[in-house]
Design a protein around this motif. Structure first.
Motif, PDB file in Angstrom:
ATOM      1  N   SER A 220       0.809  -1.227   0.000  1.00 41.88           N
ATOM      2  CA  SER A 220       0.000   0.000   0.000  1.00 41.88           C
ATOM      3  C   SER A 220       0.837   1.269   0.000  1.00 41.88           C
ATOM      4  O   SER A 220       0.720   2.121  -0.893  1.00 41.88           O
ATOM      5  CB  SER A 220      -0.950   0.000   1.197  1.00 41.88           C
ATOM      6  OG  SER A 220      -1.838  -1.082   1.158  1.00 41.88           O
ATOM      7  N   ALA A 221       1.683   1.430   1.003  1.00 39.44           N
ATOM      8  CA  ALA A 221       2.460   2.663   1.114  1.00 39.44           C
ATOM      9  C   ALA A 221       3.426   2.811  -0.047  1.00 39.44           C
ATOM     10  O   ALA A 221       3.594   3.910  -0.603  1.00 39.44           O
ATOM     11  CB  ALA A 221       3.213   2.696   2.443  1.00 39.44           C
ATOM     12  N   ASP A 222       4.063   1.709  -0.460  1.00 39.92           N
ATOM     13  CA  ASP A 222       5.033   1.783  -1.562  1.00 39.92           C
ATOM     14  C   ASP A 222       4.354   2.160  -2.873  1.00 39.92           C
ATOM     15  O   ASP A 222       4.933   2.880  -3.694  1.00 39.92           O
ATOM     16  CB  ASP A 222       5.767   0.457  -1.709  1.00 39.92           C
ATOM     17  CG  ASP A 222       6.774   0.210  -0.595  1.00 39.92           C
ATOM     18  OD1 ASP A 222       7.165   1.187   0.080  1.00 39.92           O
ATOM     19  OD2 ASP A 222       7.174  -0.949  -0.394  1.00 39.92           O
ATOM     20  N   THR A 223       3.130   1.690  -3.079  1.00 43.46           N
ATOM     21  CA  THR A 223       2.400   2.071  -4.287  1.00 43.46           C
ATOM     22  C   THR A 223       2.120   3.571  -4.286  1.00 43.46           C
ATOM     23  O   THR A 223       2.349   4.260  -5.286  1.00 43.46           O
ATOM     24  CB  THR A 223       1.075   1.291  -4.381  1.00 43.46           C
ATOM     25  OG1 THR A 223       1.356  -0.114  -4.384  1.00 43.46           O
ATOM     26  CG2 THR A 223       0.323   1.647  -5.652  1.00 43.46           C
ATOM     27  N   ALA A 224       1.645   4.081  -3.164  1.00 44.32           N
ATOM     28  CA  ALA A 224       1.369   5.511  -3.071  1.00 44.32           C
ATOM     29  C   ALA A 224       2.639   6.340  -3.241  1.00 44.32           C
ATOM     30  O   ALA A 224       2.621   7.400  -3.880  1.00 44.32           O
ATOM     31  CB  ALA A 224       0.698   5.833  -1.739  1.00 44.32           C
ATOM     32  N   HIS A 225       3.753   5.855  -2.667  1.00 47.91           N
ATOM     33  CA  HIS A 225       5.010   6.598  -2.811  1.00 47.91           C
ATOM     34  C   HIS A 225       5.469   6.638  -4.263  1.00 47.91           C
ATOM     35  O   HIS A 225       6.055   7.633  -4.710  1.00 47.91           O
ATOM     36  CB  HIS A 225       6.091   5.961  -1.934  1.00 47.91           C
ATOM     37  CG  HIS A 225       5.860   6.173  -0.467  1.00 47.91           C
ATOM     38  ND1 HIS A 225       6.209   5.258   0.494  1.00 47.91           N
ATOM     39  CD2 HIS A 225       5.298   7.211   0.209  1.00 47.91           C
ATOM     40  CE1 HIS A 225       5.878   5.722   1.687  1.00 47.91           C
ATOM     41  NE2 HIS A 225       5.311   6.911   1.534  1.00 47.91           N
ATOM     42  N   GLN A 226       5.208   5.576  -5.023  1.00 51.86           N
ATOM     43  CA  GLN A 226       5.544   5.594  -6.446  1.00 51.86           C
ATOM     44  C   GLN A 226       4.677   6.597  -7.204  1.00 51.86           C
ATOM     45  O   GLN A 226       5.142   7.235  -8.159  1.00 51.86           O
ATOM     46  CB  GLN A 226       5.386   4.205  -7.045  1.00 51.86           C
ATOM     47  CG  GLN A 226       6.516   3.224  -6.689  1.00 51.86           C
ATOM     48  CD  GLN A 226       7.848   3.618  -7.291  1.00 51.86           C
ATOM     49  OE1 GLN A 226       7.913   4.298  -8.310  1.00 51.86           O
ATOM     50  NE2 GLN A 226       8.925   3.208  -6.648  1.00 51.86           N
ATOM     51  N   VAL A 227       3.433   6.742  -6.773  1.00 53.57           N
ATOM     52  CA  VAL A 227       2.573   7.769  -7.384  1.00 53.57           C
ATOM     53  C   VAL A 227       3.132   9.162  -7.093  1.00 53.57           C
ATOM     54  O   VAL A 227       3.214  10.013  -7.985  1.00 53.57           O
ATOM     55  CB  VAL A 227       1.129   7.638  -6.862  1.00 53.57           C
ATOM     56  CG1 VAL A 227       0.275   8.824  -7.302  1.00 53.57           C
ATOM     57  CG2 VAL A 227       0.512   6.327  -7.342  1.00 53.57           C
ATOM     58  N   VAL A 228       3.540   9.383  -5.846  1.00 59.37           N
ATOM     59  CA  VAL A 228       4.128  10.657  -5.471  1.00 59.37           C
ATOM     60  C   VAL A 228       5.363  10.933  -6.334  1.00 59.37           C
ATOM     61  O   VAL A 228       5.555  12.040  -6.863  1.00 59.37           O
ATOM     62  CB  VAL A 228       4.510  10.666  -3.983  1.00 59.37           C
ATOM     63  CG1 VAL A 228       5.312  11.910  -3.624  1.00 59.37           C
ATOM     64  CG2 VAL A 228       3.253  10.574  -3.115  1.00 59.37           C
TER      65      VAL A 228
END
Length: 232
Positions: A220-228
């Protein structure tokens, strides 16, 4: 400020292979960890559901049946409470314009298999977003929503694209197993997506240009960080 539309399932149950109904909804950690990472990066996040219904959190994503310790469940409940105004009055998916956003983000839970997978409004939104080169992100069972992006000619918008999803292996180990009405990984492969996966329950994120996908709740967090990162 960058702006992301988080599309959350409005389903509170999934029709199983035997025709019975299984209580479900969205997976708490996937909404919480994703929303928090995006907001901490200064990204505006709007929430939409089919019909603008209030989304239902999957009950097992908030207790040990879903492998969630009580301390983590309490944290997720508190964060969801802080989002209550948005969750109580989400945007109506059919009324959303892709031009208003820098990307679309689909968290999972089994709910997307019931509604988002066949939502024509989501299919339009995803196709428009992808064609414009904006971010299309999906997490765990969220990529079931990509199944909606099939044109009148039967062409799948994400055929040939590299992505990941909650795997058939993970569904067998800790999901609905043989009760599942279909397997999202297999369905995506059948439409021509190039599915890549890491070890079961590992944080695995696949980036194919503007398409960013995470394999499971651990991602979850890693996916969002890739979006960022993609938004610069």
């Amino acid at each position: 400020m960058a702006r992301i539309l988080m599309v959350i399932t409005g389903a509170d149950s999934l029709t199983l292979a035997d025709g019975t109904s299984h209580p479900t909804g969205y997976w708490a950690e996937e909404v919480v960890a994703s929303h928090r990472a995006l907001r901490e990066a200064g990204i505006e996040v709007d929430i939409a559901t089919p019909g603008g219904v209030r989304p239902t959190v999957d009950p097992i994503s908030l207790d040990e049946r879903g492998g969630v310790p009580e301390a983590a469940a309490a944290e997720f409940r508190a964060y969801l409470e802080s989002l209550d105004d948005q969750l109580a009055r989400p945007l109506v998916l059919a009324e959303v314009d892709a031009a208003d956003y820098d990307g679309v983000y689909l968290p999972g839970g089994h709910g997307p298999m019931q509604d988002l997978a066949r939502d024509a409004d989501l299919g339009r939104l995803l196709t428009d977003t992808d064609r414009s080169g904006k971010i299309v992100a999906a997490l765990c069972h969220g990529p079931a929503g990509l199944l909606s992006a099939v044109g009148a000619d039967g062409a799948f918008a994400f055929a040939g694209r590299r992505l990941t999803v909650f795997t058939d292996e993970e569904e067998g180990q800790g999901g609905l197993k043989d009760a599942s009405p279909y397997l999202v990984e297999s369905r995506l492969r059948g439409l021509g997506a190039v599915v890549e996966s890491g070890p079961a329950w590992s944080s695995t994120v696949v980036v194919d240009r503007n398409v960013i996908t995470g394999q499971n709740p651990q991602s979850s967090a890693d996916t969002a960080h890739q979006v960022v990162k993609a938004l610069g």
